[in-house]
Design a protein around this motif. Sequence first.
Motif, PDB file in Angstrom:
ATOM      1  N   ASP A  89       5.946  -3.556  -4.389  1.00  9.25           N
ATOM      2  CA  ASP A  89       5.463  -2.172  -4.252  1.00  9.25           C
ATOM      3  C   ASP A  89       6.549  -1.224  -4.773  1.00  9.25           C
ATOM      4  OD1 ASP A  89       3.223  -3.252  -3.061  1.00  9.25           O
ATOM      5  OD2 ASP A  89       3.955  -2.906  -1.018  1.00  9.25           O
ATOM      6  N   ASP A 101       6.659   2.683  -4.031  1.00  9.65           N
ATOM      7  CA  ASP A 101       7.051   2.894  -2.638  1.00  9.65           C
ATOM      8  C   ASP A 101       8.546   2.636  -2.475  1.00  9.65           C
ATOM      9  OD1 ASP A 101       6.617   3.544  -0.053  1.00  9.65           O
ATOM     10  OD2 ASP A 101       5.553   1.724   0.504  1.00  9.65           O
ATOM     11  N   ARG A 144       4.011  -7.725   4.285  1.00 10.14           N
ATOM     12  CA  ARG A 144       3.456  -6.378   4.457  1.00 10.14           C
ATOM     13  C   ARG A 144       3.011  -6.141   5.896  1.00 10.14           C
ATOM     14  NH1 ARG A 144       1.125  -7.394  -1.003  1.00 10.14           N
ATOM     15  NH2 ARG A 144       2.201  -5.998  -2.459  1.00 10.14           N
TER      16      ARG A 144
END
Length: 391
Positions: free
Chosen positions: A282, A285, A247
């Motif tokens: 995620d 997303d 990330r």
Amino acid sequence: MRYLDPLLYDQVWANLAARAPECEQAARQRRQTAERLRAELLAGHPTTWLDRLADERFCNRDLFEHLLEICHQSLPFEASQGFEVSVVALELGRLLSERSPDCATVETLCRALCLGSHARRLIGKPELAELLLMRAAYLAEDPASLGFFCRSYALLRWDQGRMEEAAALLEQGRRRYRELGDTREVSACDALLGLLFHETGELARAEIALRRARPGLDSRSHPWLASQVHLSLARCLGLAGRKAEARALREGAWSLYRCTPMEEATCTLLWLEAQVAEAVGDLEDAETLFRTVRRKFIARGCLPEATLTTVQLAVVLAFQGRGEETPALTAELTSVFGGCKGFDLTLNAIHLMTRETAGGGLDPEAWHLMTPSYLLSFRIMGVSPQPVPFV
């Protein structure tokens, strides 16, 4: 003459002047002359440029160097312009080499041939690109020329799906730049090696090459490449379970997006970012990003990319318990690409994924391995994805 980064073109002339005050005026005059001749030569429609070379005034080595820099600046985002400039640059290089076949001219002509090959590769003429590289091979003698030649040939082989040859050529190019002590060009080769291994699913090798590339990679002159390195490494880490690091790398790539000048390049980066988001879990997303880039690839008629983003989106939807949405995605692809060369491969990929989803046996690791196989199949069939970026 060593290769000049296009972003440093102005600085080169300034450095020439700074080395010795008495050379300042001569350096300025040479630059002004080259720019004036370039403006005259490239005036009007490109079909008129070659005829102007009959004028002796244009047989000027500084003009030749200037044309190569313009060609380099045009790639990869203005490939048609790069192609047009490369045509006249190659003819001028031929004329200059006939007059003065010294080593400097030979080396520069080799570079011109490689740039011309990139331009033809990027506009979808790989056969012409290969012909120019065959000519360049006879002129690539010093480490700088060999490095640039090997890297150029590697990108063509990559486009053609000949991945082992591409990797070997990139390794050769890397060695030649190491001989010169050119850390920035070594890093560029490492970056391309990392992206190649990432595409083929060899994630351990990709991580090694990508990490090796990062310290010396110049994000100012190669923001697109630097962004791809960040995101590809992030995906490698995400799939290895190192989600926090992944990330952080993804967020680090955002600052480079604004330096990427074309929508096509940004679309490629967003596709990579979608894969990072999926790798770290995620999913919402990832869905948003996959939908965005899929829409763009369909609008541009990019069958391989549209296929793979559709499969990747369907996998994300399946993980969210929304597998019933897959048929609508398949129907949309069929309406746009049905009957196109390579569409059988598209249907094969989607139907296989649909069957696994229906049976409850969707294995994410298996699909991470399947994606490189389908991409390679498209390349080998000649239904090529977007060309590998020029570096």
